[in-house]
Enzyme design. Structure first.
Site, PDB file in Angstrom:
ATOM      1  N   HIS B  62       0.826  -1.213   0.000  1.00 10.56           N
ATOM      2  CA  HIS B  62       0.000   0.000   0.000  1.00 10.56           C
ATOM      3  C   HIS B  62       0.856   1.256   0.000  1.00 10.56           C
ATOM      4  CE1 HIS B  62       0.175   1.035   4.387  1.00 10.56           C
ATOM      5  NE2 HIS B  62       0.238  -0.266   4.575  1.00 10.56           N
ATOM      6  N   ASP B 172       5.905   2.014   6.872  1.00  8.35           N
ATOM      7  CA  ASP B 172       4.652   1.285   6.646  1.00  8.35           C
ATOM      8  C   ASP B 172       3.846   2.074   5.633  1.00  8.35           C
ATOM      9  OD1 ASP B 172       2.189   0.051   6.791  1.00  8.35           O
ATOM     10  OD2 ASP B 172       1.768   0.640   8.854  1.00  8.35           O
ATOM     11  N   GLU B 200      -5.152   1.747   2.545  1.00 11.56           N
ATOM     12  CA  GLU B 200      -5.081   0.577   3.429  1.00 11.56           C
ATOM     13  C   GLU B 200      -5.366   0.974   4.862  1.00 11.56           C
ATOM     14  OE1 GLU B 200      -3.240  -2.478   6.130  1.00 11.56           O
ATOM     15  OE2 GLU B 200      -2.775  -0.349   5.993  1.00 11.56           O
ATOM     16  N   GLU B 201      -4.815   2.112   5.282  1.00 10.83           N
ATOM     17  CA  GLU B 201      -4.838   2.493   6.700  1.00 10.83           C
ATOM     18  C   GLU B 201      -6.226   2.855   7.218  1.00 10.83           C
ATOM     19  OE1 GLU B 201      -2.448   1.841   8.501  1.00 10.83           O
ATOM     20  OE2 GLU B 201      -0.579   1.998   7.371  1.00 10.83           O
ATOM     21  N   HIS B 311       3.285   3.109  13.012  1.00  6.04           N
ATOM     22  CA  HIS B 311       2.257   4.159  13.108  1.00  6.04           C
ATOM     23  C   HIS B 311       2.689   5.317  14.012  1.00  6.04           C
ATOM     24  CE1 HIS B 311      -1.390   1.661  11.559  1.00  6.04           C
ATOM     25  NE2 HIS B 311      -0.307   1.466  10.858  1.00  6.04           N
TER      26      HIS B 311
END
Lengths: 344, 339
Positions: B62, B172, B200-201, B311
């Site tokens: 992603h 990420d 995606e998140e 994150h």
């Protein structure tokens, strides 16, 4: 509009030099070099930078503290992470995943650990870890780490000097490099105006750990009176604008039982006369600044306090307005010029 | 691949604003493969191999990163915001951010600890107390440079440190993007299909349509996952460990993986001297959750690069894990294409 380019460059240089309490060397070197333009300079037994310039009138001591808050390494754990204690009033709410520099044999990048969500109990999600459960990740094994870091190494918070909108800036260690900058700018103004005055300057060590530097350096200076420049609280969401100062609205003149009332009032009178923006800061006892140590140093020293309002004190994103530093410097310079004409 | 990771992490692309990441990737792959962009913004790529594939294999990474979005400007000129993706307030307090098209500097402020009641000294302010300070004097001045709806991303540089570690924001999943770009730029045995997915998140929105559009038989999701190999965490809670290669999932919160594929990954790794490890805690979720349910069902495998402080503005990986993951993913893609 004056964008304070020179003042900004000076503050950036001061903020970029590191100096956690008791290990102010790097900041001391930069501040000494700047102070030497105006007077002979030395570094005293506790690491404070001091200067003396003899001249007319009352002998006035100007103080700003040199040290910044940080962390101090206490041990290397079995997997190479560094355990630490706070050095000065560090705020553990901003430490999860914070980026730091470990001042070991060389400067090392580090990240303070942050508990992953799957390991945190629900009630812990909104709680900062106690200092003794945190550690710094420097990406090394215990053996690798021990070659470069020993207990006692200081740790500073990362984040360079950045300009925000208008004349506002953000950096770590604005507390109290903004004060150091105000004192240096005051000396520049006095020189521009050819004021013959009688000054001592101290950029004192160890304010954040209790003011030992100011206590001893002011004893050595033996001035008639002293003005300390520190930072204080500026309003922001959650920080009432009725109780605290506003960013960009001028220097803060301290009023407190422990401060010399006549000096505070004289500063206020001069500010009104010279149209220098100011905001009163009233405290009910001591001030929580170097003034508390300077006042009772030796035979006692009449002391005043000027403060630069800042937001987010004791974090890596301290925010101040350059115009407030300039106004602090102007007010101090006017006060000194006036006192230089009088007999001590 | 390290340079690719560095450049990708420096780009800003919160969910729904992946444009600059997509443009960068297109520039890197356009001479090596055919591509198209679907209505949601997924970048779909077809790369011809030496041989046609027996099974259609889709590789997914992603493009989006967690961040924030400006919701309002207060009368004093402070910005209110909503989080985009799962971010704990702890890791953004007192941090620097960039806002909007002009990449305006800002900070996430906090009430000074001196003014906090003793019993609240460890309490993280609630999400609705958070705000961004860009130094504006008032609302009007703030609105001259930012608007509600503007993206906010972490101001965090790329740093190499320690023994082979890397720190950046957005690892990420820009690491996954870098692995896929590297594959597309290399010579492949079999035809392969790729999706650089959006959103995606916020719930694997992009992967759902990307998988529908590609219609694969097999999929390999290339991700990052929590590495809890940090001070004070017991062995059984570590999930995966930096330096021990890609983490292969058997189950997470969105997918139960095909056990045969999971076992095959470890066999192939052993045959090829590739370092890898199982992800040992059932936690998290990723694009596999959307892909495995696409059309009539897709067999999926997830390989993740272990990442500490996921994150947050301060993601940390060991670079060798990205290299080992690349080898495993390339080998598995060949295996699935030909089995």
């Amino acid at each position: 509009m004056n964008n304070f380019a020179e003042l900004s460059a000076m503050l950036e240089a001061l903020c970029s030099a590191k100096g956690v309490s008791g290990a102010e060397n790097e900041a001391a070197a930069v501040a000494s070099q700047m102070l030497e333009k105006y007077m002979p300079v030395s570094v005293d037994a506790l690491g404070s930078v001091t200067g003396r310039k003899e001249g007319r009138g009352a002998h006035i001591l100007l103080d700003a503290h040199l040290d910044q808050i940080g962390l101090i390494v206490t041990a290397v754990d079995e997997i190479g992470f560094l355990k630490f204690a706070k050095c000065g009033g560090a705020d553990r709410r901003v430490l999860a995943a914070a980026e730091v520099t470990v001042h070991g044999k060389e400067k090392l990048f580090g990240a303070v650990i942050s508990t992953p969500p799957h390991l945190a109990k629900p009630e812990e999600a909104s709680k900062a870890l106690p200092f003794d459960e945190m550690a710094i990740d420097i990406g090394m094994t215990k053996e690798e780490a021990e070659k470069l870091v020993s207990p006692g190494a200081r740790v500073t918070f990362n984040g360079g000097y950045l300009r925000l909108m208008g004349n506002r800036i953000r950096s770590p260690s604005v507390d109290d490099r903004a004060g150091v900058a105000a004192v240096l700018r005051c000396l520049e103004i006095l020189e521009e105006k050819n004021v013959d005055c009688n000054l001592s300057v101290m950029f004192s060590s160890q304010e954040e750990t209790g003011g030992s530097g100011a206590q001893t350096a002011s004893f050595a200076a033996q001035p008639d009176e002293a003005i300390a420049v520190d930072v204080s609280f500026a309003s922001a969401p959650g920080v009432s604008s009725e109780k605290y100062a506003s960013l960009g609205k001028g220097t803060m003149i301290g009023f407190a039982p422990s401060l010399d009332y006549k000096m505070s009032k004289t500063l206020e009178t001069i500010a009104n006369r010279e149209n220098i923006p100011y905001q009163p800061e009233v405290m009910g006892g001591k001030t929580g600044t170097n003034c508390d140590e300077i006042q009772v140093s030796g035979k006692g020293i009449k002391t005043a306090l000027l403060s630069v309002p800042i937001r987010n004190m004791h974090t890596a994103v301290e925010v101040c307005d350059l115009e407030d530093i300039e106004n602090t410097a102007r007010l101090m310079a006017e006060y000194i010029a006036e006192r230089s004409k009088e007999n001590a | 691949m390290l340079e690719l990771i560095k450049e990708l992490c420096t780009l800003s692309g919160i969910s729904g604003r992946e444009d600059s990441v997509r443009d960068y990737i297109i520039d890197k792959i356009k001479d090596f493969a055919e591509y198209s962009v679907d209505p949601l913004g997924n970048l779909l790529v077809f790369k011809k191999g030496k041989k046609p594939a027996k099974n259609k294999v889709m590789l997914d990474a992603h493009m989006d990163e967690v961040g924030m979005i400006v919701t309002a400007v207060t009368s004093e000129g402070f910005l209110k915001f909503a989080k985009v993706g799962g971010i704990n307030s702890k890791v953004i307090l007192g941090r620097s951010v960039k806002v909007g098209k002009k990449a305006v500097n800002g900070v996430i402020g906090i009430k000074p600890i001196h003014l906090v009641d003793k019993d609240k000294e460890d309490t993280i302010p609630s999400a609705d107390e958070l705000y961004i300070d860009i130094g504006a004097a008032d609302k009007e001045e703030a609105l001259s440079v930012v608007s509600p709806g503007d993206a906010v991303w972490f101001n965090s540089d790329f740093v190499e440190f320690g023994n082979g570690f890397v720190k950046a924001k957005a690892l990420d999943d820009r690491v996954g993007c870098a692995v896929l770009i590297e594959m597309i730029r290399s010579e492949l045995e079999y035809d392969a299909w790729f999706s650089f997915s959006v959103q995606e998140e916020i719930g694997t929105r992009g992967a759902q349509t990307a998988a529908f559009n590609i219609a694969p038989d097999y999929a390999i999701v290339v991700e990052t996952t929590t590495a809890a190999d940090i001070s004070g965490v017991k062995d059984e809670n570590r999930v995966c460990i930096c330096g021990k290669g890609g983490a292969v999932s058997f189950m997470d919160r969105s997918t139960i993986y095909n056990k045969a594929l999971f076992d095959r990954a470890f066999e192939i790794a052993k045959e090829n001297n590739i370092v890898c490890q199982p992800k040992t805690v059932v936690a998290g979720g990723n694009d596999a959750g959307a892909i495995h349910k696409s059309r009539g069902g897709v067999k999926v495998l997830t390989v993740s690069v272990p990442c500490r402080y996921l994150h947050s503005p301060t993601c940390v990986i060991k670079y060798s894990d990205a290299e080992e993951s690349f080898k495993l993913i390339k080998a598995m893609a060949e295996e699935f294409a030909s089995c």
